[in-house]
Design an enzyme around this catalytic site. Structure first.
Site, mmCIF file in Angstrom:
data_model
loop_
_atom_site.group_PDB
_atom_site.id
_atom_site.type_symbol
_atom_site.label_atom_id
_atom_site.label_comp_id
_atom_site.label_asym_id
_atom_site.label_seq_id
_atom_site.Cartn_x
_atom_site.Cartn_y
_atom_site.Cartn_z
ATOM 1 N N MET B 22 36.556 61.063 47.544
ATOM 2 C CA MET B 22 35.759 62.185 47.048
ATOM 3 C C MET B 22 34.405 62.252 47.750
ATOM 4 O O MET B 22 33.365 62.380 47.110
ATOM 5 C CB MET B 22 35.545 62.035 45.536
ATOM 6 C CG MET B 22 36.764 62.438 44.732
ATOM 7 S SD MET B 22 36.927 64.239 44.634
ATOM 8 C CE MET B 22 38.655 64.362 44.155
ATOM 9 N N HIS B 139 29.182 60.597 49.139
ATOM 10 C CA HIS B 139 30.069 60.816 48.005
ATOM 11 C C HIS B 139 29.664 62.071 47.248
ATOM 12 O O HIS B 139 28.482 62.369 47.088
ATOM 13 C CB HIS B 139 30.038 59.614 47.072
ATOM 14 C CG HIS B 139 31.239 59.547 46.182
ATOM 15 N ND1 HIS B 139 31.379 60.334 45.070
ATOM 16 C CD2 HIS B 139 32.374 58.817 46.278
ATOM 17 C CE1 HIS B 139 32.549 60.066 44.494
ATOM 18 N NE2 HIS B 139 33.171 59.149 45.218
ATOM 19 N N HIS B 140 30.675 62.798 46.772
ATOM 20 C CA HIS B 140 30.439 64.024 46.024
ATOM 21 C C HIS B 140 29.681 63.727 44.723
ATOM 22 O O HIS B 140 29.083 64.625 44.120
ATOM 23 C CB HIS B 140 31.783 64.697 45.726
ATOM 24 C CG HIS B 140 31.711 66.181 45.589
ATOM 25 N ND1 HIS B 140 30.611 66.836 45.094
ATOM 26 C CD2 HIS B 140 32.600 67.157 45.890
ATOM 27 C CE1 HIS B 140 30.839 68.141 45.082
ATOM 28 N NE2 HIS B 140 32.034 68.360 45.572
ATOM 29 N N ALA B 141 29.682 62.475 44.290
ATOM 30 C CA ALA B 141 28.900 62.113 43.104
ATOM 31 C C ALA B 141 27.403 62.113 43.411
ATOM 32 O O ALA B 141 26.583 62.131 42.498
ATOM 33 C CB ALA B 141 29.322 60.742 42.587
ATOM 34 N N ARG B 184 22.486 65.738 43.267
ATOM 35 C CA ARG B 184 23.361 66.879 43.127
ATOM 36 C C ARG B 184 23.095 67.637 41.831
ATOM 37 O O ARG B 184 23.302 68.833 41.734
ATOM 38 C CB ARG B 184 24.832 66.466 43.160
ATOM 39 C CG ARG B 184 25.245 65.442 42.121
ATOM 40 C CD ARG B 184 26.754 65.374 42.005
ATOM 41 N NE ARG B 184 27.247 66.622 41.509
ATOM 42 C CZ ARG B 184 27.998 67.452 42.199
ATOM 43 N NH1 ARG B 184 28.374 67.134 43.385
ATOM 44 N NH2 ARG B 184 28.375 68.589 41.693
#
Lengths: 469, 469
Positions: B22, B139-141, B184
């Site tokens: 991810m 990471h998308h986190a 994010r």
């Protein structure tokens, strides 16, 4: 389908953490064969990658699920992707050995992901002299260091004209040759005939969880005065907690030079190897103003004789014991250091031969699996390190080897630093050279590559002292 | 010290598995600046590595312990090792774009280890034309794809003479500039003002665990006939379970060519981008004899207008909705496809504007986080895929950018294929070019790089059809 994980392998999986990746590595350097085009590295890579049938060892991964009652087991990777494991890489400019060692250090410092089979191989181009490098890493739960080196060599031939060699992970590595790919189990600690040790290692959830009885035997064996083993190694910078950062340094020296020193001084090539390490470690620690007053102690794995071997391994496999060698780093004179090392080694081997079977088993275990057993020893109140550094010397092939016509120039082992043992020196002989592979925690052992300079200085100093310069 | 993980980030961490890494990636190509020596890549690498103060975003790692009651939290990495994260790599010969894309695909297919901060950057040399490549994965986190691209661009300048730019992960990326490194959280789903959705994502242990109410709204919104959204996308090879193997292909085309087509046909540049994808997907699937009879449906994230934006994100941040676009892949004529796409896009946007706030929120969520929501939709009985492929078009800088004098030639996004959505096309404009980044599962989408050839053919076909060739 799942298969059980043998106790030793399980212990290596359990002992692993971010600071202590538990894989062994190998670096091999090949000369391009006659007439090789600019595409040669790619061809080698493709040959390594395009395997008809993978050896099962390279297809299994650790797996834990409700169905296995939370136990780790081996499971064949049903999404096996060879492109993940066999890689084609290149060095940045100027492509010196330095850049290669940097890359190997970086690759060696990254853990293998458990979700896939526990190995990687990198075919590396970009060396300024056009040689090809192969860096391989395999988890200690699959093979030990010696087996890994043997595995890599199993596809080589002493015939420069032989072709049809495949990758070491091929189920049929050489056309016509019998498969030599064996799991780690038959040659290691798992075969030590002490059921208690075996099951203890298997049952424990942490590497430190050995039962007190086994550890007591180990510590007693190590502390036994009659065995002439010092357990009172000084504290050094090598004996601290480590991080996951790695540095690798490697170089080789002509065995003829080491043999000449040994001949002139009545010592063995192995003694000379240890004396080189001793002088180099002394110089390295002096530069850092960190040389202890008393001598450093090295743990040196040695082969056992037939009778001892039988006790430690009734199946007749090779068994390895451990000798604690005083490196005499507190002495200034190289000749004196070599002489003291020779004596300490002889005493240690004699002690080994006078040990009880149980002591041999304990030593053998320590020689095979320090990563598992050392933390246990420390927990048992051995606050001072039983030794400062591990120095192994593993004999390799005596003649030049080839892989599909590409001459193997050198082969260098990368080993496993652990908490409290930040530096590992593994030597291996090949052809007419003795190769030193030095693996350490980059943060605990600064400027580790300086050791190579000191090793080189020490050969010269020993030659001079022995009158063979 | 530990800090909580916001619900969206947690959902991305939970949704991740070996088949679905991810992280989002970016590939940037730089021209060496005037007078750069052979060491230029190394200098760039060292500048990227030698950071005085890391931005906190790049220092935190997910952490779970008894003390945190088994909850995942962010924790600063107390053994942070920049050498693990910033790497100097090189391409094998002959160093074409093909070798670069191979490397990026390989790097993009490897999961980031949770034990360290969730990012990596590779400064890559060895391109035959001496350009330098930078591949970054985050990471998308930590950041979404758009933020990641912005982050990479935040250290660039439109002044070729400006110096003193640092690495994107530097706490002070440019001397004098205010830090633009943001988590994010402020720009994404976590800000959607639906407390239920927020906490639901946070509480669930699996990405699929959204409460039925939210999913019902989503599916209802998607199924709503009045919204002119087809939910009856055909089955294609893209809509299967995927593996962790990745292929990446990227290329750019002059925006002037796309603009000319749009002008001559009364369509937008975005319509032309979608028509290029449509034609390329059609040709690709035909080659594989796998083109469905009915049209493929693309999920296309679009910016919401001010009023919609306010509903979806009352903080005033950018909000993104999703439009389902009929790609008209069942039509042979490129002009007809472009025309149908233009109409479908217009209908979809109108539908979006007539949607209820809850529907907008649902669509917005789908636009932001398909990786989290799609599995939930499938579990709710949407057995046929709601769409076949995700095509995003993210505007980038309109003028040439420089990093310490090195001209940014191109910038290409690498996105996240997920189960059931094996192909992702993300476009980004930069300078006067439209860059296409195509990321797919190597095993589910064979010969993905063929799409580039088809995209190129399709521009020419559209030009011809529009009479601007």
């Amino acid at each position: 389908m799942v298969t059980p994980i043998d106790p030793t392998s399980l212990a290596f999986l359990m002992a692993e953490n971010r600071s202590m990746p538990m894989h062994v590595g190998g670096l091999q350097l090949f000369e391009n064969p006659e007439g090789a085009g600019p595409d040669y590295t790619r061809q080698m890579y493709e040959c390594m990658r395009d395997v008809d049938e993978m050896s099962p060892l390279f297809l299994k991964r650790p797996y834990r699920s409700l169905r296995t009652a939370g136990q780790l087991v081996w499971k064949q990777d049903d999404q096996f992707d060879v492109d993940h494991h066999v890689r084609h890489s290149a060095l940045p400019q100027p492509g010196r050995i330095r850049e290669l060692l940097d890359l190997c250090g970086r690759l060696h410092g990254t853990r293998l992901a458990r979700e896939r089979p526990l190995w990687e191989a990198h075919v590396i181009e970009g060396l300024h002299d056009d040689r090809v490098a192969l860096y391989t890493k395999v988890h200690h739960a699959l093979v030990d260091g010696v087996s890994a080196m043997r595995l890599l060599q199993s596809v080589l031939s002493d015939d420069p004209d032989e072709r049809g060699m495949r990758a070491p992970w091929d189920a049929h590595p050489r056309s016509g040759a019998e498969p030599r790919v064996r799991d780690r189990s038959p040659v290691d600690l798992a075969e030590v005939p002490v059921q208690a040790l075996r099951s203890a290692l298997g049952l424990t959830a942490e590497a430190a969880g050995l039962p007190a009885a086994v550890v007591r035997t180990l510590t007693k064996g190590l502390r036994n005065e009659t065995s002439a083993l010092s357990l009172y190694a000084p504290r050094t910078i090598f004996n601290q907690r480590i991080t996951g950062s790695r540095r690798f340094a490697a170089q080789d020296w002509p065995i003829a030079r080491l043999r000449a020193i040994g001949k002139a001084t009545g010592t063995t090539i192995n003694d000379v190897v240890l004396a080189m390490c001793s002088g180099a470690l002394r110089a390295y620690l002096r530069e850092l103003d960190a040389l202890p007053d008393s001598s450093l102690v090295a743990m040196v794995p040695v082969g056992l004789n037939a009778k001892q071997s039988h006790i430690a391994n009734p199946d007749g496999g090779n068994a390895v014991g451990a000798v604690m060698v005083q490196l005499a780093t507190n002495h200034e004179d190289p000749a004196r250091r070599l002489d003291l090392i020779h004596g300490s080694m002889r005493d240690g081997k004699e002690a080994l031969s006078s040990m009880t079977p149980m002591q041999i088993v304990a030593m053998s275990a320590l020689g095979q699996a320090p990563a598992i057993l050392t933390p246990a020893l420390r927990l048992q109140g051995l606050l001072r390190p039983p030794y400062n550094v591990i120095i192994s010397n593993v004999p390799g092939p005596r003649s030049t080897r080839y892989w599909n016509g590409a001459r193997l120039d050198g082969t260098y082992p990368l080993s496993i630093p652990i908490d409290g043992m930040a530096l590992n020196i593994t030597c291996t002989s090949y052809d007419d050279k003795m190769a030193f592979g030095v693996t350490g925690c980059r943060r605990t052992v600064p400027h580790l590559q300086r050791l190579l300079v000191h090793l080189d200085d020490e050969v010269a100093a020993l030659e001079k002292a022995a009158g063979v310069a």
